[in-house]
Design an enzyme around this catalytic site. Structure first.
Site, PDB file in Angstrom:
ATOM      1  N   ASP A 183     -53.916 -60.293  14.418  1.00  0.00           N
ATOM      2  CA  ASP A 183     -53.903 -60.567  13.278  1.00  0.00           C
ATOM      3  C   ASP A 183     -52.795 -59.829  12.141  1.00  0.00           C
ATOM      4  O   ASP A 183     -52.720 -58.414  12.294  1.00  0.00           O
ATOM      5  CB  ASP A 183     -55.421 -60.038  12.740  1.00  0.00           C
ATOM      6  CG  ASP A 183     -55.675 -60.685  11.225  1.00  0.00           C
ATOM      7  OD1 ASP A 183     -55.455 -61.759  11.045  1.00  0.00           O
ATOM      8  OD2 ASP A 183     -56.144 -59.843  10.341  1.00  0.00           O
ATOM      9  N   GLU A 267     -51.331 -66.250  14.557  1.00  0.00           N
ATOM     10  CA  GLU A 267     -51.532 -67.425  13.883  1.00  0.00           C
ATOM     11  C   GLU A 267     -50.054 -67.897  13.255  1.00  0.00           C
ATOM     12  O   GLU A 267     -49.199 -67.165  13.157  1.00  0.00           O
ATOM     13  CB  GLU A 267     -52.132 -67.368  12.510  1.00  0.00           C
ATOM     14  CG  GLU A 267     -53.656 -67.260  12.864  1.00  0.00           C
ATOM     15  CD  GLU A 267     -54.452 -66.571  11.442  1.00  0.00           C
ATOM     16  OE1 GLU A 267     -55.543 -67.312  11.057  1.00  0.00           O
ATOM     17  OE2 GLU A 267     -54.076 -65.776  10.938  1.00  0.00           O
ATOM     18  N   ASP A 349     -60.390 -57.505  10.365  1.00  0.00           N
ATOM     19  CA  ASP A 349     -59.223 -57.851  11.079  1.00  0.00           C
ATOM     20  C   ASP A 349     -59.383 -57.916  12.582  1.00  0.00           C
ATOM     21  O   ASP A 349     -58.847 -59.036  13.128  1.00  0.00           O
ATOM     22  CB  ASP A 349     -58.195 -56.701  10.678  1.00  0.00           C
ATOM     23  CG  ASP A 349     -57.891 -56.800   9.190  1.00  0.00           C
ATOM     24  OD1 ASP A 349     -57.931 -57.776   8.571  1.00  0.00           O
ATOM     25  OD2 ASP A 349     -57.193 -55.951   8.861  1.00  0.00           O
TER      26      ASP A 349
END
Ligand SMILES: [Zn+2]
Length: 400
Positions: A183, A267, A349
């Site tokens: 993340d 991501e 996170d």
């Protein structure tokens, strides 16, 4: 596996070389800007699109111009290479990958690209065309193959660099059985599903006050004066220091993650969109996410690792990793939360990273395709919100 790699070193030119390079940089920049204007005018005035060959032919004529004898004093190779770079810039623009090419400025980074016919590489010594002596290079590491091309550059803080493009046999790292989700954030640049948190050295923030002082000093100097030049140099030096520190941090981080893991899931990120928010832009730029992802990607390619990017609209932060419960809202200042459904305690996170890992695995070995080098300007790694769809950019600032 053979790989094309860049090897970059600092070098220290003699005063004659400095002069020669200043001329080469100047002519390269002149020709680039001249060709850019030529192509632009041709579109507007004649509705004709000029090719690389057209500009190359026009350059041959330009060199015969008696008012520009200095164009013939430097090696013609960097001038031609400049036209090729411009051609690539136009290709990228028309493919929608980049903005319209811009004029090169004197105070920015200067560079000149030499093909093998414009340099001599002998006994580990590099001599450029039109130079009598080899460059005095500070070797920090070695390569064994013949360089395919050489780029000479000077940064705004007046440091000279030489970059060799070399095809080298690469020693691959041993494969690993580990997989992680990561993340990206501001408090920590990376938080991984295995609990690893990278921290964020915030190099820009650290030197921000000093930079402001130097910039204020620069603004007060008389235009074109020697004092203005000196003040500009000290600003550029501090910028270079910040960039060097950041790059060093990111390299260590990407090397660690790629060497320890066989697959890394992240991501997709919309860095460009996020940077549009001025409040956040500095903090985000200071993280260097874009550069970090670029490093992850090429190191993964070199060492046969997998990088997977998952859709950024997946609610990775708001979903409880343990039971799958999805919260309606999770404000950014909340760093840990207890799941109302299963009572597990989630670190924001790491929980997001665990979800990213799970999705990455479930999607299997989908290739994360990134266009080739030409397409680098595009936002492929658009950066997302680790908190799902509803994160607002202003919220993110809280993390800073
Ligand atoms: Zn739960």
């Amino acid at each position: 596996m053979k790989q094309l790699r860049g090897f970059k070193y600092r070098f220290y030119p003699t005063s004659a070389q400095r002069l020669e390079l200043a001329q080469t940089f100047g002519c390269t920049r002149f020709v680039y800007n001249w060709a850019l204007a030529l192509r632009t005018n041709s579109y507007y005035q004649d509705q004709v699109s000029l090719s690389y060959t057209d500009t190359s032919n026009a350059l041959t004529k330009l060199k015969k111009d008696p008012e520009k004898p200095w164009l013939k004093q430097v090696s013609s190779v960097p001038l031609q290479q400049g036209l090729r770079h411009l051609n690539t810039a136009f290709k990228n623009f028309f493919a929608g990958r980049n903005k319209y090419p811009r004029f090169k400025k004197k105070n920015n980074r200067q560079s000149a690209h030499y093909a093998p016919n414009a340099f001599k590489w002998e006994d580990g010594k590099l001599t450029l065309a039109k130079m009598s002596q080899p460059l005095k290079i500070r070797w920090s590491r070695y390569f064994t193959s013949e360089p395919k091309s050489v780029t000479i550059s000077k940064d705004p803080s007046n440091r000279y660099f030489v970059s060799f493009l070399v095809e080298e046999e690469l020693e691959q790292w041993n494969s690993s059985t580990e997989e992680i989700g990561i993340d990206l954030g501001i408090k920590d640049v990376v938080v991984a599903s295995n609990g690893f948190a990278s921290g964020n050295p915030k190099h820009y923030q650290k030197y921000q006050a000093r930079l402001k002082t130097l910039q204020r000093r620069l603004a007060r100097k008389k235009k074109g004066s020697n004092n203005q030049y000196k003040a500009r140099l000290s600003v550029a030096k501090l910028h270079a220091k910040i960039a060097d520190c950041r790059l060093d941090f990111l390299h260590k981080l990407s090397t660690k993650l790629v060497s320890e893991n066989q697959a890394i899931y992240t991501e997709t990120l919309a860095v460009k969109n996020m940077m549009a928010n001025h409040k956040l832009a500095k903090a985000i730029a200071d993280c260097g996410w874009g550069e970090f992802l670029r490093q992850l990607e090429y190191k993964a390619k070199w060492h046969d690792r997998k990088i997977g990017a998952i859709n950024r609209w997946f609610p990775s932060s708001k979903r409880c990793y343990t039971c799958g419960h999805v919260l309606d809202k999770l404000p950014l200042e909340i760093r840990k939360w207890t799941c109302p459904s299963c009572n597990s305690h989630n670190l924001r996170d790491q929980n997001a990273a665990l979800n990213i890992l799970a999705i990455g695995r479930s999607l299997g070995g989908f290739p994360h395709t990134r266009p080739n080098q030409e397409a680098v300007g595009q936002t492929v790694f658009a950066c997302g919100s680790s908190s799902g769809g509803d994160v607002s950019l202003t919220d993110l600032a809280i993390l800073g």
